[in-house]
Motif scaffolding. Structure first.
Motif, mmCIF file in Angstrom:
data_model
loop_
_atom_site.group_PDB
_atom_site.id
_atom_site.type_symbol
_atom_site.label_atom_id
_atom_site.label_comp_id
_atom_site.label_asym_id
_atom_site.label_seq_id
_atom_site.Cartn_x
_atom_site.Cartn_y
_atom_site.Cartn_z
ATOM 1 N N ALA A 81 7.556 8.645 -9.940
ATOM 2 C CA ALA A 81 6.834 9.423 -11.022
ATOM 3 C C ALA A 81 6.979 10.944 -11.037
ATOM 4 O O ALA A 81 7.123 11.491 -12.262
ATOM 5 N N THR A 82 6.924 11.620 -10.034
ATOM 6 C CA THR A 82 7.230 13.067 -9.845
ATOM 7 C C THR A 82 8.831 13.234 -10.276
ATOM 8 O O THR A 82 8.899 14.131 -10.970
ATOM 9 N N LEU A 93 0.684 -1.262 -0.055
ATOM 10 C CA LEU A 93 -0.055 -0.123 -0.020
ATOM 11 C C LEU A 93 0.886 1.179 0.032
ATOM 12 O O LEU A 93 0.776 2.245 -0.681
ATOM 13 N N LEU A 94 1.972 1.224 0.805
ATOM 14 C CA LEU A 94 2.845 2.468 0.972
ATOM 15 C C LEU A 94 3.672 2.615 -0.297
ATOM 16 O O LEU A 94 3.500 4.015 -0.918
ATOM 17 N N PHE A 146 1.178 3.987 -2.917
ATOM 18 C CA PHE A 146 0.475 5.319 -2.686
ATOM 19 C C PHE A 146 1.525 6.406 -2.349
ATOM 20 O O PHE A 146 1.069 7.616 -2.309
ATOM 21 N N THR A 147 2.723 6.199 -1.940
ATOM 22 C CA THR A 147 3.667 7.146 -1.937
ATOM 23 C C THR A 147 4.957 6.864 -2.474
ATOM 24 O O THR A 147 5.394 8.042 -3.054
ATOM 25 N N HIS A 148 5.377 5.770 -2.580
ATOM 26 C CA HIS A 148 7.011 5.643 -3.075
ATOM 27 C C HIS A 148 6.615 5.743 -4.421
ATOM 28 O O HIS A 148 7.289 6.276 -5.299
ATOM 29 N N TYR A 149 5.684 5.019 -5.225
ATOM 30 C CA TYR A 149 5.598 5.023 -6.692
ATOM 31 C C TYR A 149 5.054 6.519 -7.162
ATOM 32 O O TYR A 149 5.900 7.026 -8.053
ATOM 33 N N PRO A 150 4.340 7.247 -6.607
ATOM 34 C CA PRO A 150 3.896 8.665 -7.004
ATOM 35 C C PRO A 150 5.172 9.704 -6.836
ATOM 36 O O PRO A 150 5.509 10.379 -7.928
ATOM 37 N N THR A 151 6.179 9.302 -5.922
ATOM 38 C CA THR A 151 7.183 10.212 -5.791
ATOM 39 C C THR A 151 8.301 9.659 -6.889
ATOM 40 O O THR A 151 8.827 10.925 -7.479
ATOM 41 N N THR A 189 9.080 19.940 -6.366
ATOM 42 C CA THR A 189 8.800 19.018 -5.510
ATOM 43 C C THR A 189 9.963 18.170 -5.103
ATOM 44 O O THR A 189 10.275 17.698 -3.677
ATOM 45 N N ARG A 210 9.323 12.907 -13.922
ATOM 46 C CA ARG A 210 8.601 14.152 -14.519
ATOM 47 C C ARG A 210 9.290 15.149 -14.607
ATOM 48 O O ARG A 210 9.389 16.305 -15.678
#
Lengths: 278, 296
Positions: free
Chosen positions: B36-37, B25-26, B29-34, B271, B40
């Motif tokens: 991705a950022t 879950l972590l 919801f937190t490591h993967y979006p980071t 970010t 980007r």
């Protein structure tokens, strides 16, 4: 002791007392002033410049908020429902992880802890923006399950930490005694370990509940426009210049928080708090 | 494999299986979006027909020439320096006070807790009312002491200090909880021994209490630093970064770049800077938590 010296100490003592009273007054104003202001707004019916205080008090706005068909009550129900579901999801995931991290001699425990520790440092906002994009594709944006998932991910870090600390503080000798008396591993866990760790786990659940109830940014990005929780309602009311509704909503949010805080004081024993983050 | 080794291997697998759902879950919801950022931040923002393209470190170069970025960064440093020492000092003071034997202790604790348990968004609203020119209680009390009227949130000189006070109000009680827990764990024998030896209260605090509280202080300090870079609700509600970016913090600037100017690539680069700062503090906490800070 001479009379003069005695008089001087008395003067000094009175001076000290006055100073202390002034500091206390300042401190009290610092803590309670803003809350008093909130109370004034919650009961103000009319308040126009240049009146120092509201010119009329009343419950008109309270009636509007507590109207069963009003959107405030609907928000309250949504908020509490989301928070309860979040706690259930969070604890179901965090308790096993806490047991493993707090009790078992895991290999690479330090690396795993780092995985759990790092998110507490991540800025939420960019994370929510990315989640919102993914949820939009999965059709989870603007739905209650989507918001629950975001809240659960947010509360998980703290829940894992607290339950790991709670399991770590259970005395191993008690477990060994139970095993020696013939209890199986599962029975030993259910009747000895879990009850002893329960206060810490309950406290963790309460923290998750409060975090979910108060969460604003994630709900804002993932839930808008269909899921309206109390913090969102308050934000909209305040931005729309409706100070009374905003104040009453803030008071509503305060009630469960203070209530649960009192409970936490009971459940969260100092020896559990002291192992937090270790 | 020996019987003992295989049993240990089985225990490890059990452990990892228990950890797996939480980790998944972590990561999702937190490591993967980071991550991705992070990726980007090396691409340009898609505009109209022109798609997003790899631009290397251009977004970071743009940052160096961006005066608002530097202003926001210095605002944030000022905000952190104004918030952290005062809130930790106050927390310690309140904890020692509440830990002693005084009348109405329960109520006092509750009073300290109240600001802490209020959501930041509510806190921001409360202080917005409090600071309101003319109506606000703050202004009214000041005018009773003869201080001239002043739009505290509307002036470049005072707005950041106003936000600092809000953050202290919100956080001191939270830090107090940790100090209180640590104080209650402390053996009363220490104070008795010191009293027998004739040590003054100040001396006892400086030589015994404070060193014993060091692990708590470090934990609280790291949290305070992280919070000072992570809180944004109060800026959104009270000032929107104004006037003239005087109260804009790094995270609020990211929000503005991403959602007012729709420059998602530059927002991603900003970010990453914020994340690098925060990760540094978190890793510092992780490395120092168990060592060096304990009183021996």
């Amino acid at each position: 002791m001479s009379a003069a010296a005695h008089g001087e100490t008395r003067a000094v003592r009175i001076g000290k007392m006055l100073l202390r009273a002034a500091l206390l007054g300042l401190f009290a104003f610092f803590i309670f002033g803003p809350l008093l202001n909130l109370l004034l707004w919650a009961f103000a019916e009319r308040w126009y410049f240049p009146n120092k205080l509201p010119s009329q008090y009343g419950f008109t706005f309270w009636e509007r908020v507590f109207n069963p068909r009003g959107n405030a009550m609907a928000s309250l129900v949504t908020s509490v429902g989301i928070a309860v579901t979040t706690v259930i999801v969070c604890l179901a995931i965090a308790v096993p992880a806490g047991l493993a991290l707090g009790r078992l001699q895991l290999r690479w425990r330090a690396a795993i802890m780092l995985v759990f520790l790092l998110p507490s440092a991540f800025p939420n906002l960019p994370v929510y923006v990315n989640i919102a994009r993914v949820f939009y594709e999965l059709k989870l944006a603007g739905t209650v399950p989507g918001v629950v998932l975001v809240h659960a991910a947010h509360g998980l870090v703290l829940a894992v930490w607290i339950s790991a600390a709670a399991f770590a503080s259970v005395d191993k000798a008690l477990e060994e005694a139970a095993r020696n008396l013939g209890a199986g591993a599962w029975r030993c866990f259910l009747t000895v370990t879990l009850p002893l760790a329960a206060p810490g786990i309950i406290a963790g659940g309460i923290f998750v509940f409060l975090e979910s109830l108060d969460e604003f940014t994630g709900t804002f990005f993932v839930g808008v426009p269909d899921v309206q929780t109390l913090p969102l309602l308050m934000f909209n009311a305040s931005m729309g210049g409706n100070y009374q509704i905003a104040s009453i909503t803030a008071l509503l949010l305060l009630v469960p928080s203070v209530g649960f805080m009192l409970l936490v004081e009971r459940f969260l024993k100092p020896n559990v708090m002291a192992t937090l983050g270790r | 494999m020996s019987a003992d080794g295989s049993r240990r291997f089985a225990a490890n697998v059990h452990g990892w299986l228990l950890v797996l759902p939480a980790a998944a879950l972590l990561v999702l919801f937190t490591h993967y979006p980071t991550v991705a950022t992070f990726l980007r931040s090396f691409f340009s923002t898609a505009k109209g027909a022109r798609g997003s393209a790899f631009v290397g470190v251009d977004n970071y170069r743009q940052m160096i020439d961006d005066p608002i970025f530097w202003q926001v960064l210095s605002n944030n440093a000022y905000f952190a320096l104004g918030t952290i020492p005062v809130s930790i000092g106050l927390a310690l003071l309140m904890a020692i006070w509440v830990n002693g034997r005084i009348a109405g202790k329960g109520w006092l604790r509750l009073a300290y807790f109240t600001p802490t348990v209020l959501p930041m968004i509510a806190v921001a609203n409360i202080w917005l009312f409090f600071y309101t020119p003319q109506y606000g209680l703050f202004e009214q009390v000041l005018s009773a002491f003869g201080v001239p009227a002043h739009n505290f949130l509307g002036s470049k000189d005072t707005v950041l200090t106003c936000l600092i006070i809000v953050a202290i109000w919100k956080e001191a009680g939270f830090f107090m909880i940790f100090y209180l827990a640590a104080l209650q764990q402390m053996s009363p024998n220490l104070a008795e021994a010191a009293a027998i030896e004739g040590a003054s209260r100040w001396h006892f605090f400086r030589r015994v209490t404070f060193p014993l509280l060091m692990p708590t202080t470090l934990f609280v300090l790291v949290n305070a630093i992280i919070n000072s870079f992570r809180l944004v609700d109060h800026v959104v509600v009270m000032t929107r970064g104004g006037p003239d970016n005087a109260s804009s913090l790094l995270l609020y600037y990211i929000y503005e770049v991403g959602f007012r100017y729709w420059d998602s690539a530059y927002a991603a680069a900003l970010t990453m800077v914020l994340l690098a700062l925060l990760a540094l503090f978190a890793v510092g906490q992780f490395l120092f938590m168990d060592r060096k800070v304990h009183y021996r």
